[in-house]
Write a protein that holds these residues in place. Sequence first.
Motif, PDB file in Angstrom:
ATOM      1  N   ALA A  48     -10.398  15.134  -1.099  1.00  8.60           N
ATOM      2  CA  ALA A  48     -10.655  16.489  -0.595  1.00  8.60           C
ATOM      3  C   ALA A  48     -12.017  16.571   0.077  1.00  8.60           C
ATOM      4  CB  ALA A  48     -10.566  17.501  -1.734  1.00  8.60           C
ATOM      5  N   GLY A  49     -12.979  15.794  -0.425  1.00  7.22           N
ATOM      6  CA  GLY A  49     -14.346  15.946   0.065  1.00  7.22           C
ATOM      7  C   GLY A  49     -14.695  15.064   1.243  1.00  7.22           C
ATOM      8  N   THR A  52     -11.616  14.744   4.525  1.00  4.34           N
ATOM      9  CA  THR A  52     -11.617  15.977   5.322  1.00  4.34           C
ATOM     10  C   THR A  52     -12.841  16.043   6.243  1.00  4.34           C
ATOM     11  OG1 THR A  52     -12.665  16.991   3.425  1.00  4.34           O
ATOM     12  CG2 THR A  52     -10.317  17.431   3.716  1.00  4.34           C
ATOM     13  N   LEU A 114      -6.878  19.818   6.023  1.00  2.00           N
ATOM     14  CA  LEU A 114      -5.712  19.884   5.133  1.00  2.00           C
ATOM     15  C   LEU A 114      -4.743  20.840   5.830  1.00  2.00           C
ATOM     16  CD1 LEU A 114      -7.232  20.111   1.522  1.00  2.00           C
ATOM     17  CD2 LEU A 114      -6.286  18.122   2.683  1.00  2.00           C
ATOM     18  N   LEU A 117      -1.379  24.706   2.888  1.00  5.80           N
ATOM     19  CA  LEU A 117      -1.870  25.241   1.623  1.00  5.80           C
ATOM     20  C   LEU A 117      -0.674  25.346   0.675  1.00  5.80           C
ATOM     21  CD1 LEU A 117      -4.104  28.267   2.785  1.00  5.80           C
ATOM     22  CD2 LEU A 117      -4.816  25.918   2.312  1.00  5.80           C
ATOM     23  N   ARG A 119       0.929  27.199  -2.682  1.00  5.63           N
ATOM     24  CA  ARG A 119       0.826  28.354  -3.568  1.00  5.63           C
ATOM     25  C   ARG A 119       2.117  28.488  -4.366  1.00  5.63           C
ATOM     26  NH1 ARG A 119      -3.633  27.855  -2.157  1.00  5.63           N
ATOM     27  NH2 ARG A 119      -5.152  29.419  -1.539  1.00  5.63           N
ATOM     28  N   PRO A 179      -9.595  27.553   7.524  1.00  4.64           N
ATOM     29  CA  PRO A 179      -9.632  26.090   7.434  1.00  4.64           C
ATOM     30  C   PRO A 179     -10.027  25.586   6.050  1.00  4.64           C
ATOM     31  CG  PRO A 179     -11.512  26.913   8.667  1.00  4.64           C
ATOM     32  CD  PRO A 179     -10.620  28.082   8.443  1.00  4.64           C
ATOM     33  N   PHE A 180     -10.657  26.442   5.240  1.00  2.21           N
ATOM     34  CA  PHE A 180     -11.025  26.040   3.882  1.00  2.21           C
ATOM     35  C   PHE A 180     -10.167  26.761   2.845  1.00  2.21           C
ATOM     36  CE2 PHE A 180     -14.734  25.081   6.447  1.00  2.21           C
ATOM     37  CZ  PHE A 180     -15.081  23.819   6.002  1.00  2.21           C
ATOM     38  N   GLY A 181      -9.046  27.311   3.279  1.00  5.36           N
ATOM     39  CA  GLY A 181      -8.166  28.029   2.359  1.00  5.36           C
ATOM     40  C   GLY A 181      -8.671  29.434   2.115  1.00  5.36           C
ATOM     41  N   GLU A 182      -8.137  30.067   1.076  1.00  5.35           N
ATOM     42  CA  GLU A 182      -8.457  31.475   0.831  1.00  5.35           C
ATOM     43  C   GLU A 182      -8.241  31.782  -0.646  1.00  5.35           C
ATOM     44  OE1 GLU A 182      -9.406  33.532   3.812  1.00  5.35           O
ATOM     45  OE2 GLU A 182     -10.246  34.244   1.934  1.00  5.35           O
ATOM     46  N   ARG A 185      -8.475  29.737  -5.136  1.00  7.36           N
ATOM     47  CA  ARG A 185      -8.366  28.280  -5.011  1.00  7.36           C
ATOM     48  C   ARG A 185      -8.950  27.780  -3.702  1.00  7.36           C
ATOM     49  NH1 ARG A 185      -5.397  26.074  -9.195  1.00  7.36           N
ATOM     50  NH2 ARG A 185      -6.463  24.186  -8.528  1.00  7.36           N
ATOM     51  N   CYS A 187     -11.445  26.129  -1.022  1.00  9.83           N
ATOM     52  CA  CYS A 187     -12.228  24.893  -1.129  1.00  9.83           C
ATOM     53  C   CYS A 187     -13.576  25.154  -1.807  1.00  9.83           C
ATOM     54  CB  CYS A 187     -12.463  24.325   0.272  1.00  9.83           C
ATOM     55  SG  CYS A 187     -13.518  22.886   0.288  1.00  9.83           S
ATOM     56  N   ILE A 188     -13.896  24.315  -2.812  1.00  9.69           N
ATOM     57  CA  ILE A 188     -15.186  24.527  -3.487  1.00  9.69           C
ATOM     58  C   ILE A 188     -16.320  23.822  -2.741  1.00  9.69           C
ATOM     59  CG2 ILE A 188     -14.317  24.897  -5.819  1.00  9.69           C
ATOM     60  CD1 ILE A 188     -14.936  21.947  -6.338  1.00  9.69           C
TER      61      ILE A 188
HETATM   62  C1  HEM Z   1     -14.671  19.822   6.490  1.00 13.16           C
HETATM   63  C2  HEM Z   1     -14.563  19.640   5.201  1.00 13.16           C
HETATM   64  C3  HEM Z   1     -13.503  20.255   4.301  1.00 13.16           C
HETATM   65  C4  HEM Z   1     -12.349  20.939   4.617  1.00 13.16           C
HETATM   66  C5  HEM Z   1     -11.808  21.286   5.999  1.00 13.16           C
HETATM   67  C6  HEM Z   1     -11.725  21.304   3.352  1.00 13.16           C
HETATM   68  C7  HEM Z   1     -10.544  22.036   3.240  1.00 13.16           C
HETATM   69  C8  HEM Z   1      -9.957  22.394   2.038  1.00 13.16           C
HETATM   70  C9  HEM Z   1      -8.753  23.201   1.916  1.00 13.16           C
HETATM   71  C10 HEM Z   1      -7.942  23.787   3.062  1.00 13.16           C
HETATM   72  C11 HEM Z   1      -8.486  23.305   0.593  1.00 13.16           C
HETATM   73  C12 HEM Z   1      -7.315  24.090  -0.045  1.00 13.16           C
HETATM   74  C13 HEM Z   1      -7.803  25.516  -0.356  1.00 13.16           C
HETATM   75  C14 HEM Z   1      -6.713  26.504  -0.744  1.00 13.16           C
HETATM   76  O1  HEM Z   1      -5.641  26.096  -1.206  1.00 13.16           O
HETATM   77  O2  HEM Z   1      -6.943  27.722  -0.576  1.00 13.16           O
HETATM   78  C15 HEM Z   1      -9.503  22.578  -0.134  1.00 13.16           C
HETATM   79  C16 HEM Z   1      -9.567  22.466  -1.498  1.00 13.16           C
HETATM   80  C17 HEM Z   1     -10.501  21.719  -2.179  1.00 13.16           C
HETATM   81  N1  HEM Z   1     -11.624  21.114  -1.642  1.00 13.16           N
HETATM   82 FE1  HEM Z   1     -12.112  21.062   0.319  1.00 13.16          FE
HETATM   83  N2  HEM Z   1     -12.496  20.840   2.322  1.00 13.16           N
HETATM   84  C18 HEM Z   1     -13.593  20.187   2.849  1.00 13.16           C
HETATM   85  C19 HEM Z   1     -14.635  19.605   2.146  1.00 13.16           C
HETATM   86  C20 HEM Z   1     -14.707  19.489   0.773  1.00 13.16           C
HETATM   87  C21 HEM Z   1     -15.806  18.884   0.034  1.00 13.16           C
HETATM   88  C22 HEM Z   1     -17.082  18.312   0.653  1.00 13.16           C
HETATM   89  C23 HEM Z   1     -15.444  18.917  -1.304  1.00 13.16           C
HETATM   90  C24 HEM Z   1     -16.180  18.445  -2.545  1.00 13.16           C
HETATM   91  C25 HEM Z   1     -17.264  17.740  -2.559  1.00 13.16           C
HETATM   92  C26 HEM Z   1     -14.148  19.555  -1.391  1.00 13.16           C
HETATM   93  C27 HEM Z   1     -13.451  19.765  -2.567  1.00 13.16           C
HETATM   94  C28 HEM Z   1     -12.290  20.481  -2.662  1.00 13.16           C
HETATM   95  C29 HEM Z   1     -11.578  20.670  -3.912  1.00 13.16           C
HETATM   96  C30 HEM Z   1     -11.993  20.118  -5.293  1.00 13.16           C
HETATM   97  C31 HEM Z   1     -10.456  21.469  -3.622  1.00 13.16           C
HETATM   98  C32 HEM Z   1      -9.406  21.981  -4.602  1.00 13.16           C
HETATM   99  C33 HEM Z   1      -9.847  23.364  -5.096  1.00 13.16           C
HETATM  100  C34 HEM Z   1      -8.832  23.995  -6.045  1.00 13.16           C
HETATM  101  O3  HEM Z   1      -7.645  23.673  -5.992  1.00 13.16           O
HETATM  102  O4  HEM Z   1      -9.241  24.865  -6.834  1.00 13.16           O
HETATM  103  N3  HEM Z   1     -13.733  19.895  -0.112  1.00 13.16           N
HETATM  104  N4  HEM Z   1     -10.407  22.039   0.779  1.00 13.16           N
END
Ligand code: HEM
Length: 242
Positions: A48-49, A52, A114, A117, A119, A179-182, A185, A187-188
């Motif tokens: 995820a980190g 992406t 990603l 999404l 749900r 792009p980071f969800g909503e 849940r 993106c953290i």
């Molecule tokens: C350009 C960079 C990134 C993009 C585009 C991105 C995008 C996303 C998206 C679309 C989701 C799903 C959110 C949802 O379902 O609403 C997600 C979840 C997540 N992301 Fe990212 N992300 C990025 C960077 C990162 C980084 C740097 C980390 C951690 C160091 C990270 C950790 C996570 C984790 C742990 C989840 C799952 C959260 C959950 O299910 O509660 N992401 N990300």
Amino acid sequence: MLQLLLQLRNTGNISQDDSVWSVTTSNVKSKTISVDHMVGHLTLFLIAGFETSASTAAFTLYELTQHPKVMAKAKEDVINALAKHGGKLSYDAIQDMKYLELCIMETARKYPALPILNRECTKDYQLPNSSLTIKKGTPIVISLMGLHRDEQHFPNPMSYEPERFTEEHRNYNPTAYMPFGEGPRQCIGVRMGKVNVKIALAKILSTFNLEPCQEKREIEFTIHGISLMPEDGVPVKVSRKK
Ligand code: HEM
């Protein structure tokens, strides 16, 4: 991260005191999370980190080489910000790269790292103008790629236009842009992701010359990945600046 997970496994909680890194305790006899669980968390963070952020940076470089005017503005933005901050790629310098930020926003729209999404429906929902009802408990897949490339929400969706996100233009539907969800849940790693992509791009743009190595065409994607992956890589010609 590994240390924190070990602490949780061995002591039953994570210390609120940032100076405490110990992973041992005498009180807890059984482990509170399994090794499999820890591996799951760590793997999720890796995929995820990093995948992406890397692909967002790569798709940005591809689009910049396809759009020389956008490339020139992005380079100028990086050079000016670096000059203002004594040549140091500091956090403040990164924050000053406003045009680069717009480019990253546009890449995250056209190439959501990603693309879907996941749900679960929490109550029965009757779809408007349809006889279809989505039952409570149904798993839902939302196509971010579909939303982000829908001309109802983003005029001229296949065109790469960072300016669509400027205050003066704002010709897009903000509720369709995620792009980071909503929600809970989301993106953290939003901020870390954006900063990492900016650092990578700023370093590459200030060190190398980039040129297109093929005629303009839309990138095709492989289905063998969780994140959005190009079928044949992202073709860009790179040479060190003289
Ligand atoms: C350009 C960079 C990134 C993009 C585009 C991105 C995008 C996303 C998206 C679309 C989701 C799903 C959110 C949802 O379902 O609403 C997600 C979840 C997540 N992301 Fe990212 N992300 C990025 C960077 C990162 C980084 C740097 C980390 C951690 C160091 C990270 C950790 C996570 C984790 C742990 C989840 C799952 C959260 C959950 O299910 O509660 N992401 N990300």
